[in-house]
Each structure stands twice: as C-alpha cells, then as structure tokens.
Scaffold this active site. Sequence first.
Site, PDB file in Angstrom:
ATOM      1  N   ILE A   1       6.832   5.018  -2.829  1.00 34.27           N
ATOM      2  CA  ILE A   1       5.526   5.725  -2.280  1.00 34.27           C
ATOM      3  C   ILE A   1       5.567   5.380  -0.790  1.00 34.27           C
ATOM      4  O   ILE A   1       4.460   5.600  -0.207  1.00 34.27           O
ATOM      5  CB  ILE A   1       4.376   5.767  -2.864  1.00 34.27           C
ATOM      6  CG1 ILE A   1       3.982   4.189  -2.971  1.00 34.27           C
ATOM      7  CG2 ILE A   1       4.494   6.215  -4.249  1.00 34.27           C
ATOM      8  CD1 ILE A   1       2.299   3.904  -3.395  1.00 34.27           C
TER       9      ILE A   1
ATOM     10  N   THR B   1       6.823   2.521  -0.023  1.00 37.67           N
ATOM     11  CA  THR B   1       7.020   1.035  -0.138  1.00 37.67           C
ATOM     12  C   THR B   1       8.147   0.589  -0.043  1.00 37.67           C
ATOM     13  O   THR B   1       8.177  -1.014   0.061  1.00 37.67           O
ATOM     14  CB  THR B   1       6.366   0.601  -1.653  1.00 37.67           C
ATOM     15  OG1 THR B   1       6.952   1.692  -2.569  1.00 37.67           O
ATOM     16  CG2 THR B   1       4.810   0.792  -1.884  1.00 37.67           C
TER      17      THR B   1
ATOM     18  N   GLY C   1       4.622  -9.259  -3.756  1.00 36.74           N
ATOM     19  CA  GLY C   1       4.032  -7.970  -3.543  1.00 36.74           C
ATOM     20  C   GLY C   1       3.149  -7.912  -2.465  1.00 36.74           C
ATOM     21  O   GLY C   1       2.604  -8.911  -2.052  1.00 36.74           O
TER      22      GLY C   1
ATOM     23  N   GLU D   1      -1.019  -4.387  -1.052  1.00 34.87           N
ATOM     24  CA  GLU D   1      -2.379  -4.398  -0.943  1.00 34.87           C
ATOM     25  C   GLU D   1      -3.003  -5.223   0.017  1.00 34.87           C
ATOM     26  O   GLU D   1      -4.125  -5.207   0.773  1.00 34.87           O
ATOM     27  CB  GLU D   1      -3.030  -4.430  -2.339  1.00 34.87           C
ATOM     28  CG  GLU D   1      -2.063  -4.340  -3.412  1.00 34.87           C
ATOM     29  CD  GLU D   1      -2.243  -2.907  -4.045  1.00 34.87           C
ATOM     30  OE1 GLU D   1      -3.382  -2.311  -4.322  1.00 34.87           O
ATOM     31  OE2 GLU D   1      -1.305  -2.478  -4.604  1.00 34.87           O
TER      32      GLU D   1
END
Lengths: 175, 751
Positions: B471, B473, B711, B714
């Site tokens: 998306i 990412t 990751g 966020e």
Amino acid sequence: MPTLTASRPLPAEASRPIDTIPITLTVNGSVRRLQVEPWTTLLDLLRDKLDLTGTKKGCDHGQCGACTVLIDGRRINSCLTLAVVRDGCAITTIEGMATGADLHPLQAAFIEHDAFQCGYCTPGQICSAQGLINEGRATSRDDVRELMSGNLCRCGAYTNITDAVMDVLQAEPAR
Amino acid sequence: MGNQMKVGIGTAISRVDGREKVTGAARYAAEYVVPDMLYGVIVSSAIAKGSITAIDEDAARSVPGIVEILSHKNRPGEAWFDRSYKDELNIPGTPFKALHDSTILFSGQPVAVVLGKTFEAARYAASLVAITYQEEAHNIDFAVSLAEKFLPKKKRNTYHPPKTRGEPDKAFDAAALQLHEEYHLATEHHNPMEMHASTVEWHGDGRITVYDKTQGSQGVQAYIASGFGFSKKDVRVVNAYVGGGFGSGLRPQYQTQLAVLAAKKTKRSVRVVMTRQQMFTHAHRPECTYSIKLGAETTGMFTSIYGDATTSTSRFENNMEDIVTWGMMNYASPNAGGEYTVAPRDTYTSADMRAPGAATGMTLFEIAVDEMAYKAKVDPLEFRTINYSEIDAMNELPFTSKALREAYREGAKAFGWSRRTPEPRSMTDGRELVGWGVATGMWDAQFSKTSASAKLSANGHLEVACATSDIGTGTYTVMTQVAADTLGLSITQITAKLGDSDLPTAPVEGGSWGAASSGAAVQLACQAVGKKLFKAAKGLEGDPFGAANFDDVEFVDGHMKLKGSDVAGVPLTTIMRSSGENSIEAEETASSGISGMISMMKKARNTHSAVFVEVKVDEDLNVVRVTRVVNAVAAGRIINPKTARSQILGGVVMGIGMALHEETFADVKLGRWMNHDYAEYHVPANADIYDIEVLFVDEPDPEVTPLGVKGLGEIGIVGTAAAVANAIYHATGKRVRSLPITIDKLLELEK
Ligand code: FES
Ligand code: FES
C-alpha cells in the site's frame, strides 16, 4: 421527527440524449479526433475514453492535484476543465513524459529520491513539477515547496519530492 | 564473475515498482479495462438516522444510458446471518450491510447505486434520485455521546485491558507533584489519495474478478464468498497497486458490496468509485477524550500513573482501541492503572488508522509527561530517562530489545537538544518564537503467519509470490531484496508478485507486520529452492560440491559456491540445465512456531522512537510552523533504509497533520461531517513540511521475528504530534491539550 422529502421536479432535459461534439486534441504527440459529450471532463476523457489512466482522480474538485496534466506546457487540473473547451490543444500526460525507454529526468529523480510511496499522487506531482520548471519562477527549496503545494501527497513524501524537483531544477540550463 | 552491486537486506535500493509508478503504468482498482462495463454512482443518505419511506427513480431512469438503479427494494439476495459479513478484524457488533433494508444508520450511508453506460450519465441520474425519509433523533456529538459510554462485554480481540499495579489512587493523593488534566483528539479521516473503488469483472460463468482497493485481497475474497453467495474459488480479488490505505482498507468497504451486488443484479461488469465526499462516510480515527492523572516525587520520579479514556464508535459495532496502556507500559512507576470505555454515536464505525490506539493514547500521554517534567523543573528529555523502564512495566515482561535510550541519545545529538534553554518563550528567531519539544513513540512489533512461493526458471529468473499487499509500504521491494539476499541474485533477475488472492496465503496488510512476515515467508521459500538446487547440483559433472552439506554452500552473484572458497562456484543456470527441469519451485509458510509462541508470552516486542521537533510561532498571527523534526527510531533490522526512511517520513507528516491540521467537524444538527473534502479537511501540503531527519538506531534482535525486522508503518506517527505540542508550549508558554492545535485554540489562551 419530520419526514424529509427530496422533491425534485423532473428537469425537462433529463431524458434528452446528449449530443457529441467533434474536437481534436494532440495527446502525447499524437493527434486524436474525438466525439465528446460536452459534460465530460478532460480527466474522465483521458481515463475512461483514451485509457490513459496514469492521470489520477483524487477529488474531482480541483483540491488535490492528482489529475495534473500539461496543456500547451502549462499545468492544469484536468478534473476542472471540460474536454470540449480544450479543442485544438496539445496535452501531455504522465504517459508522454518518457522518451521511449528513457525516463524523463523528473521521473528518474523521483525514483532516485523515493519521492512517493503508494504512487497515486505521483503522476500529478511529476506533471506539476514540469509545469513549475516551465514557469521558470522557482529557484529555491522554499519556492518549490510553496509552488508544489497544489499537489497533495497523503503518503507524506514531500521532502523527497522537493529533493527530486530541486535536482532537476538545478540541472536545468539557466533561463 | 559479475561485479554486482550489493542488493540484499540492508541495502538502500530504489523501489522495484518505481518505474510503473512514475510512468503511469501502475493500475489501481478503478483503472482496469473491462469490456462492456457499467459505471455505478452511489447515492448517499441525506439523513443520519431513520428510514427510507419512498424512492422516486422516474427522473433518474429516464436519463439516456441508465441501465439500472439498485436500492434495498430490488437488490439481489444476500446472506442472512451477520457472521457471513465478518471480516478479518472481527469487530464485535452487526457489520454494515449496504442496501440491506430501509434503515438509515449514518449520514452518507449508501442508499442506491445508479448504473449507467457512462460515468457522466450515472452521475447526473444519481442527482435525480429523489428519496423520502422518516427521520429519527440522532447524535454525532462526541461530548453528548459520553453520557452513554460503556465497556463492551464482548471485546475486540486486539484489545488489551489495562492491568493495575500498586495503588494508583492512593499514590496520587500522596504525591508531591500532581497533574490531573483532560486531553483530547479530534475525529480524523484517513483520506488515502486513491478513493475507494471496485471494478467487478463479470465473466458470465459464475466467476468474478474484483479489482479492489483493499489492504487484503484474500480477506475481501472470503467476505464476498460468504456474504454474496459465491464459492470462494470463483472469486478472485486483485489489488496489485493500492493508492494508500492507512487502515481505511483493512475491512472491505461498502463500494465492494455495492459493486458485487450491482454485478449480480445486472449480470454485467460494474465499477463503483466513491467520491472524495463519500470517503468521509466510512472509516475514521475515533475521537478520544483522555483524563490523565500523574503523581511524582520532586525529583521527577513517577509514583502514580492513571488514565481514563473514551473513544467513539458507532451504534452498530463496538470498535475498541488500546489508549491508556501505552504510558503504563512505557514508564516505570510503582503504581499505575486505567479505565477505558467507548461512546456510541450515529456515524459509521470508527476504524483503525495508522498506529490505532498508540497514535492517540501514547501521543496524548506524552503531552502530560511534558507537563509533569515542567512541574518537576526537569529537562523533558532527562525526565523521560529518569522514568525509563527496561521492561514492559504493565505486563512485567522483558523486551526482546529496546534501544530507546540510544534513540534518545542519538536523536538529541542530531537535533542539538543540549543547546535548548529550558524556559518557555526563551528562544527566538527574528520576530518568531522558537520552541523545541520531545516525545516518545511506541508501537507493537508484530508477526503474522504468511506463506510465499519461489520459482526459479531455467534461464535463472526467480519469481517470488505472496498474496500480501503493497500500500506504499515497499513490500514489492522488500520481497525482492530478501529473495536477492537468499539466493544471491540481482534485482533484475527477480520478479515479485503480490496483491492477488490467487497467490500464497497472507493476512491483511496492517499493524506493521507486512515486511517481517512476508519477508520471512519469502526467505523460507527461497531457502527451500536453494536446497532443491543443492540436491540437483549433486548430479553435476565432476561433482564440484563433493561431500559438502547444504550448510557448507552459499549463493553469491548467481552462483552456488562453497562458503569461504575463492572459486566462483557453479552458475545456477548450469545447475538448472543439468537438472533437466524447466523450473524449481517451493512454497513455504512462516509462522512463529512453538518457540516463537513461548517467546511471545515471555517477552514484549515493540518498536520505540524519540521524536524531536522545532516549531516557530508568529505570535501576531499564532501561525505555527514545524521547521525541523528528528525522529530516531529503534525498530530492529532495517531491510531497506531508503523505503524505511520514507515510511517514517510519512508517519511524521501525518503526525504533523494530527498536531496542527486534521480535524473532522461534526454538524450536530444535520448529523454529518461538515468538512468532507480536501479543501476543508486539511492534510499537510508541501509548504507545511520543512526538514525531517530520520535515524535508525542499531537494534539487533534475532528473537523478535525470523528476520529480526520489527516493522515501520506506524511508529513514525506515534508521539510526533506530542513533540509538536510540547514544542509549541516551549515556544509560547501556551499548553493546548486538544489536538489539533489550531490558531483559534492559541488565540483563546491569549485572553
Ligand atoms: S482530481 Fe483534480 S484536483 Fe483532485
Ligand atoms: S505517494 Fe501516496 S499520495 Fe503521494
């Protein structure tokens, strides 16, 4: 609570078929003779009729810049112009920026600086940047930031976009 | 031997899908050419609550080119049970079913779809559909909804209740320093640049292909199958390119329902695209009110932490977030506790938006922390190290790794924090006040079971595939790099495929688990191909690998070679040729396994960050500019520093939006959002963004996930808005506890 009725008298013209109008556009260098309904925007013509879906729709209201194309070298929001109004114009979309396999310097700079994430605002950013360069007004980072602010990027790639545009701007021969 | 550029894990290569994106070749959901397709335009409810009593379609149907108008009156049959509409998120409640019946649950609810041969005809006809409603009393005012707040009996399965330790009330009452304030975050809308769209291709033999804007193709596939009477094998969902998500595409959105229903009704291909205005009629970040009580000793050591938060949800589902737990986990305090409730209003259900829970809870908490630092007269950065916790203080678990201290140190150095003068209003630049603020970020490092395949062809080309999504990412690039790293190939020898429900199983892309999970799966699949190659190499003439084991060989520059040997080894194409196979392939699944599950119970896994912000404030106009940001991130191993940096930049920019711009206003009388477009809902523009520096601190962590990756989707947003708020206080002496900090709020404090 009251009953809410949307009363809409049937407009007399609702059931009348729409006449098409002949126009000629030069799109990415090739001449296109088209029959266009007058209520079709340039953006929808490009995307739906000419399958040039590189030009994006982000709002349809002139608020985001995703639909930016060049008309006779000037950047415009293609969602805000009816196609028939542009009869006779030369239009460059993102699909017309590269020369064969060679990317346009802005395209190469956007990849190099990772000036996008999802890529949805990118064609508009690149066309807008070319328009900005054509205008010849921007010389500094602050100019670029200000004059590229009609092109939103929800992924937040702004610093990289500015870096990419500055690279190409500085490589341009002085005007 | 080719002198190849290093491309494997840890290298800052450019995005492999970059060329498609800069040339306009990348196709998004509304851009697939499907023959004989109808254009669907959605009619939205004009009221917030009540029911439809009549629909007058005469005028709309008389428009030339209109083929059908779909509403609750004539929609095709759909599944009966609510559970058939459950998606991967499984929010407790009754999922929204578009065109189900005459009931109106929220303003902007889709009530009809006009299907026409051209978009223009459908759009015009949609404006002619006349609907009569019976209105009922409604409320979308969050403050009013608080009277009905409650803790749902059935919790969302991602929800973590706050765990009390010690006696927070007593400790607060006894504390030398006390702070008790209310903090608030406005409703925000995700607003990805691409509007939600679905193109349903009706094949005519019972099969459909759905080009959908979603963060998870297989979730949508399962949802369409169970809700709309298809067998799963007849539904293929494609999302090869997604124009941003930020959580808005975690659940199937209503345009998918509408497009599938319309295709079923007309037995034709259909495209439905939301308008930007309609993008404000579904997912949004919940509004939040958060009361924070902090007790501390005069030294600044916390003695008590207590939070009580409420977030908004709808009347038909109970969306829940973790709000009060972040501060309790991050800071050492002998006493801590919290409460959490949701408040229902007559809107669509609130949803996960970039770092759900933490972006709200951690951020607001970090403003309170700053306030306490001033009460204790301790430098705000120093204050955070005084209260540093080596363990997850709420769950009393050690971390697999926590390099937050290093993030504080390296971020402060890069920012020049030591030159900060502590007093508010003590720094200026010309006629502008200057403020420097800091905040901490925290997010989960998650891992999700994922499968991938790898297929090496005779010509040496490798294809890796996984149903995950990219998306923005950088998943295409991560998969390519991991494959290049594992089998010693160059980027041009590899194709990564994703965004297609036909590919090996992957969960919806969210929660920052994408890179760690799909990366691990690709690595396993490539290792399996490597093992098969090794077996095949046994048949090579002259048996160049002799008695070697698989562990003795490595893959470098397109060759298999003995580890430590100077000899180039054997080209993979030679091994392929001698094997006589056209291709060698393998599919593998990465899961945390037993040891991983035990580790998950025994250790906390989180990313951390230290955000430093400089603001300049023109006090005559109360205009705030965020002129400099340094975000130092501790997130384990970084696969690609270039795309990783972009992820953090994006989070920071959205955090600046949260701090200064983003707010969806409720028109409480009409029961709808007032500023439902890009002109009135402000997201940061280029001119709002100055310098942003991203640092990744060294944090090796082989335990957290198979690749050591934590990751990054966020963590960039968490804490950023707090650092801005804290910098504004330092600049002006004005403490604004409600985000966004708009000019009017600063003006208000002047009086
Ligand atoms: S689509 Fe034209 S400006 Fe947004
Ligand atoms: S790259 Fe996604 S909106 Fe700009």
